[in-house]
Design a protein around this motif. Structure first.
Motif, PDB file in Angstrom:
ATOM      1  N   VAL A   1       0.842  -1.206   0.000  1.00  0.00           N
ATOM      2  CA  VAL A   1       0.000   0.000   0.000  1.00  0.00           C
ATOM      3  C   VAL A   1       0.877   1.258   0.000  1.00  0.00           C
ATOM      4  O   VAL A   1       0.522   2.288  -0.587  1.00  0.00           O
ATOM      5  CB  VAL A   1      -0.932  -0.006   1.240  1.00  0.00           C
ATOM      6  CG1 VAL A   1      -1.705   1.302   1.351  1.00  0.00           C
ATOM      7  CG2 VAL A   1      -1.900  -1.200   1.170  1.00  0.00           C
ATOM      8  N   GLN A   2       2.027   1.138   0.636  1.00  0.00           N
ATOM      9  CA  GLN A   2       2.932   2.272   0.838  1.00  0.00           C
ATOM     10  C   GLN A   2       3.281   2.958  -0.484  1.00  0.00           C
ATOM     11  O   GLN A   2       3.840   2.335  -1.377  1.00  0.00           O
ATOM     12  CB  GLN A   2       4.207   1.698   1.450  1.00  0.00           C
ATOM     13  CG  GLN A   2       5.146   2.697   2.044  1.00  0.00           C
ATOM     14  CD  GLN A   2       6.377   1.966   2.589  1.00  0.00           C
ATOM     15  OE1 GLN A   2       6.799   0.937   2.064  1.00  0.00           O
ATOM     16  NE2 GLN A   2       6.973   2.513   3.622  1.00  0.00           N
ATOM     17  N   HIS A   3       2.943   4.242  -0.620  1.00  0.00           N
ATOM     18  CA  HIS A   3       3.429   5.049  -1.746  1.00  0.00           C
ATOM     19  C   HIS A   3       3.069   6.500  -1.498  1.00  0.00           C
ATOM     20  O   HIS A   3       2.414   6.826  -0.505  1.00  0.00           O
ATOM     21  CB  HIS A   3       2.906   4.516  -3.092  1.00  0.00           C
ATOM     22  CG  HIS A   3       1.526   4.942  -3.472  1.00  0.00           C
ATOM     23  ND1 HIS A   3       1.131   5.110  -4.782  1.00  0.00           N
ATOM     24  CD2 HIS A   3       0.441   5.252  -2.737  1.00  0.00           C
ATOM     25  CE1 HIS A   3      -0.122   5.484  -4.817  1.00  0.00           C
ATOM     26  NE2 HIS A   3      -0.573   5.562  -3.608  1.00  0.00           N
TER      27      HIS A   3
ATOM     28  N   ALA B   1      -3.766  -4.516  -7.524  1.00  0.00           N
ATOM     29  CA  ALA B   1      -3.113  -3.961  -8.714  1.00  0.00           C
ATOM     30  C   ALA B   1      -3.997  -3.954  -9.956  1.00  0.00           C
ATOM     31  O   ALA B   1      -3.533  -3.604 -11.043  1.00  0.00           O
ATOM     32  CB  ALA B   1      -1.837  -4.756  -9.005  1.00  0.00           C
ATOM     33  N   LEU B   2      -5.264  -4.337  -9.797  1.00  0.00           N
ATOM     34  CA  LEU B   2      -6.157  -4.354 -10.971  1.00  0.00           C
ATOM     35  C   LEU B   2      -7.074  -3.143 -10.980  1.00  0.00           C
ATOM     36  O   LEU B   2      -7.598  -2.756 -12.031  1.00  0.00           O
ATOM     37  CB  LEU B   2      -7.023  -5.625 -10.945  1.00  0.00           C
ATOM     38  CG  LEU B   2      -6.276  -6.950 -10.810  1.00  0.00           C
ATOM     39  CD1 LEU B   2      -7.266  -8.106 -10.724  1.00  0.00           C
ATOM     40  CD2 LEU B   2      -5.319  -7.158 -11.969  1.00  0.00           C
TER      41      LEU B   2
ATOM     42  N   GLY C   1      -0.475   1.769 -15.536  1.00  0.00           N
ATOM     43  CA  GLY C   1       0.070   1.553 -14.187  1.00  0.00           C
ATOM     44  C   GLY C   1      -0.530   2.453 -13.121  1.00  0.00           C
ATOM     45  O   GLY C   1       0.138   2.749 -12.119  1.00  0.00           O
ATOM     46  N   THR C   2      -1.791   2.843 -13.301  1.00  0.00           N
ATOM     47  CA  THR C   2      -2.444   3.674 -12.275  1.00  0.00           C
ATOM     48  C   THR C   2      -2.452   2.968 -10.925  1.00  0.00           C
ATOM     49  O   THR C   2      -2.339   3.610  -9.877  1.00  0.00           O
ATOM     50  CB  THR C   2      -3.904   3.975 -12.701  1.00  0.00           C
ATOM     51  OG1 THR C   2      -3.860   4.660 -13.954  1.00  0.00           O
ATOM     52  CG2 THR C   2      -4.641   4.817 -11.677  1.00  0.00           C
ATOM     53  N   PHE C   3      -2.555   1.634 -10.951  1.00  0.00           N
ATOM     54  CA  PHE C   3      -2.701   0.881  -9.693  1.00  0.00           C
ATOM     55  C   PHE C   3      -1.417   0.180  -9.256  1.00  0.00           C
ATOM     56  O   PHE C   3      -1.464  -0.824  -8.553  1.00  0.00           O
ATOM     57  CB  PHE C   3      -3.873  -0.096  -9.807  1.00  0.00           C
ATOM     58  CG  PHE C   3      -5.191   0.634  -9.872  1.00  0.00           C
ATOM     59  CD1 PHE C   3      -5.767   1.137  -8.714  1.00  0.00           C
ATOM     60  CD2 PHE C   3      -5.816   0.874 -11.088  1.00  0.00           C
ATOM     61  CE1 PHE C   3      -6.961   1.842  -8.762  1.00  0.00           C
ATOM     62  CE2 PHE C   3      -7.006   1.587 -11.153  1.00  0.00           C
ATOM     63  CZ  PHE C   3      -7.578   2.074  -9.982  1.00  0.00           C
ATOM     64  N   LEU C   4      -0.277   0.718  -9.678  1.00  0.00           N
ATOM     65  CA  LEU C   4       1.011   0.164  -9.219  1.00  0.00           C
ATOM     66  C   LEU C   4       1.721   1.192  -8.340  1.00  0.00           C
ATOM     67  O   LEU C   4       1.702   2.388  -8.646  1.00  0.00           O
ATOM     68  CB  LEU C   4       1.913  -0.142 -10.418  1.00  0.00           C
ATOM     69  CG  LEU C   4       1.447  -1.245 -11.366  1.00  0.00           C
ATOM     70  CD1 LEU C   4       2.439  -1.385 -12.525  1.00  0.00           C
ATOM     71  CD2 LEU C   4       1.298  -2.578 -10.634  1.00  0.00           C
TER      72      LEU C   4
ATOM     73  N   ASN D   1       5.726   1.868  -6.502  1.00  0.00           N
ATOM     74  CA  ASN D   1       7.085   1.596  -6.985  1.00  0.00           C
ATOM     75  C   ASN D   1       7.490   0.146  -6.730  1.00  0.00           C
ATOM     76  O   ASN D   1       8.183  -0.468  -7.537  1.00  0.00           O
ATOM     77  CB  ASN D   1       8.098   2.530  -6.306  1.00  0.00           C
ATOM     78  CG  ASN D   1       7.924   3.959  -6.792  1.00  0.00           C
ATOM     79  OD1 ASN D   1       7.284   4.194  -7.829  1.00  0.00           O
ATOM     80  ND2 ASN D   1       8.458   4.913  -6.050  1.00  0.00           N
ATOM     81  N   TYR D   2       7.045  -0.406  -5.581  1.00  0.00           N
ATOM     82  CA  TYR D   2       7.403  -1.793  -5.272  1.00  0.00           C
ATOM     83  C   TYR D   2       6.860  -2.730  -6.342  1.00  0.00           C
ATOM     84  O   TYR D   2       7.607  -3.532  -6.922  1.00  0.00           O
ATOM     85  CB  TYR D   2       6.880  -2.186  -3.885  1.00  0.00           C
ATOM     86  CG  TYR D   2       6.943  -3.676  -3.627  1.00  0.00           C
ATOM     87  CD1 TYR D   2       8.161  -4.342  -3.574  1.00  0.00           C
ATOM     88  CD2 TYR D   2       5.766  -4.431  -3.479  1.00  0.00           C
ATOM     89  CE1 TYR D   2       8.229  -5.717  -3.375  1.00  0.00           C
ATOM     90  CE2 TYR D   2       5.826  -5.802  -3.273  1.00  0.00           C
ATOM     91  CZ  TYR D   2       7.047  -6.446  -3.229  1.00  0.00           C
ATOM     92  OH  TYR D   2       7.109  -7.797  -3.040  1.00  0.00           O
ATOM     93  N   LEU D   3       5.549  -2.641  -6.613  1.00  0.00           N
ATOM     94  CA  LEU D   3       4.969  -3.561  -7.603  1.00  0.00           C
ATOM     95  C   LEU D   3       5.547  -3.306  -8.994  1.00  0.00           C
ATOM     96  O   LEU D   3       5.815  -4.250  -9.747  1.00  0.00           O
ATOM     97  CB  LEU D   3       3.442  -3.432  -7.614  1.00  0.00           C
ATOM     98  CG  LEU D   3       2.743  -4.049  -6.386  1.00  0.00           C
ATOM     99  CD1 LEU D   3       1.275  -3.655  -6.342  1.00  0.00           C
ATOM    100  CD2 LEU D   3       2.888  -5.571  -6.386  1.00  0.00           C
TER     101      LEU D   3
END
Ligand SMILES: Cc1cc2nc3c(=O)[nH]c(=O)nc-3n(C[C@H](O)[C@H](O)[C@H](O)COP(=O)(O)OP(=O)(O)OC[C@H]3O[C@@H](n4cnc5c(N)ncnc54)[C@H](O)[C@@H]3O)c2cc1C
Length: 389
Positions: free
Chosen positions: A54-56, A167-168, A378-381, A383-385
């Motif tokens: 979740v962290q971002h 992430a979807l 990549g709206t739902f990413l 940096n980790y993912l």
């Protein structure tokens, strides 16, 4: 300044905004607005993950406002539930409809969409993880649409959505496969590690649920075996290890002590050897670690990113106090887990890169294909993912 922290407090974020969802229409509008303005979204459940999912620093959507059971279909033993519903809030309404989750994890504080996002599981050789119970979902995608998926409707999206990693899109509802309400009686037991491992799998086959926590400094396994019962529920509930009541009252436990955790899923046949190697590591190199090692079982499933994908599994979890530097211990454990074909729990600590994760998951590229199709920018990413692609 908006802020977010996970349960252990080890992961923190200062996002540009925290948005509290109140409706499905709101979710769709937020997704569309973010996608068209190049902003990023991560949706938060109950923040119980140790992995930086979740962290971002973009937008964090808090889905806890979407809560409750929407509808129940008794004949098929299924229910639609709002994605932000805490697992503890599902127990009573499902029970009133004569239904229950087939299995639950060690606690019931997670949001259902958060728990299914990471393949959260309990224990039981015949029992699968919560992601396996997802038979339908509605997702607010980057296009601003509310897209429904199931084995019949958008089946590829459904496959990816069972274990979705957030992430979807924003998951707004889930349809769960349930079972008839059932009562359980639990029994606690204690033994040393060697005798415990010697007959663990035989015992695990004899019980609906069977697990232990091994305390390295005392060399004692504190175990529990839990089985179906026709006995009446006894209130007030007895302490953990002695309860007899409905499943949603017996399976979850109270875990107030803050810790971090790494967990790997190991092919069932390699479980005892792997556990013995972790035991040796603790006795030889990490004698200061006071936290126990947890050993559970998990039935094989067909969920693309599941840690039990197409193999019967044991899960081994190692824990450390949040005030300690867990990395040397966890890295040493990870080496042992990988040597035993382990797959890391998505919601807990691991140090693998995308290449290494791809090697663990036969359907890795299929999952990413579906994800990238539904969210090409990549709206739902975070940096980790994004680093795993
Ligand atoms: C004390 C403790 C006990 C635990 N016990 C177990 C256990 O017994 N078994 C086990 O397998 N795991 C266990 N875990 C791990 C935990 O179940 C997982 O990390 C789970 O994912 C946490 O759920 P959450 O609701 O807190 O979600 P979060 O940690 O907030 O989020 C997890 C993922 O879900 C996504 N997400 C959440 N809601 C939505 C939504 N509506 N739409 C889109 N994405 C969403 C997030 O983006 C993220 O990717 C435990 C963790 C703790 C701290």
């Amino acid at each position: 300044m908006p802020s977010w922290a996970n349960w252990s407090g080890k992961l923190t974020a200062y996002p540009e905004a925290v948005i509290h969802l109140r409706s499905e229409a709101d979710a769709a509008a937020i997704a569309q607005e973010a996608a068209s303005n190049g902003r990023r979204i991560r949706t938060a459940g109950a923040a119980h993950s140790h992995a930086p999912l979740v962290q971002h620093d973009g937008i964090i959507v808090d889905a806890s406002g979407l809560s409750g059971v929407i509808s129940v279909d008794q004949p098929s033993r299924t229910a639609w539930v709002w994605a932000g519903t805490r697992i503890y809030a599902l127990g009573r309404p499902l029970h009133d409809a004569g239904l229950a989750l087939v299995n639950q994890g060690d606690i019931d504080q997670q949001a259902i969409a958060g728990a299914t996002a990471t393949g959260t599981h309990g224990t039981g050789t015949q029992l699968k993880n919560l992601s396996s119970a997802v038979v339908g979902a509605v997702i607010a995608t980057a296009s601003g649409e509310l897209v429904e998926c199931s084995p019949e409707l958008n089946p590829e999206l459904w496959q990816a959505a069972r274990l979705h990693l957030g992430a979807l899109g924003i998951v707004t509802r889930l349809k769960l496969q349930l079972t008839d309400a059932y009562r359980l009686r639990e029994q606690s037991w204690q033994a040393g590690l060697v005798p415990t491992l010697a007959n663990f799998h035989e015992e695990a086959e004899r019980h609906r649920h069977h697990e232990f926590f091994w305390y390295p400094q005392a060399d004692e396994a504190n175990g529990k075996s839990i089985d179906l019962t026709d006995d009446e529920a006894a209130y007030p509930l007895a302490e953990e290890g002695h309860r007899c009541a409905w499943s949603y009252e017996v399976l979850p436990n109270y875990r107030p002590h803050k810790h971090t955790e790494m967990e790997y899923s190991i092919p069932a046949a390699k479980g005892p050897d792997c556990m013995a190697a972790i035991g040796d590591l603790l006795r030889s190199e990490f004698t200061h670690v006071r936290w126990p090692v947890e050993y559970r079982t998990l039935a094989a499933d067909d969920v693309w990113l599941s840690t039990a994908f197409e193999r019967d599994t044991v899960t081994i979890s190692v824990h450390e106090d949040i005030r300690e530097d867990d990395e040397p211990y966890f890295r040493a454990c990870e080496e042992i887990f990988l040597a035993h074909d382990g797959r890391p729990h998505w919601g807990k600590v691991n140090y693998l890169n995308g290449h290494e994760l791809a090697a663990c998951h036969p359907r890795w590229h299929d999952w990413w294909q579906v994800r990238n199709d539904v969210d090409p920018n990549g709206t739902f990413l975070n940096n980790y993912l994004a680093s795993l692609v």
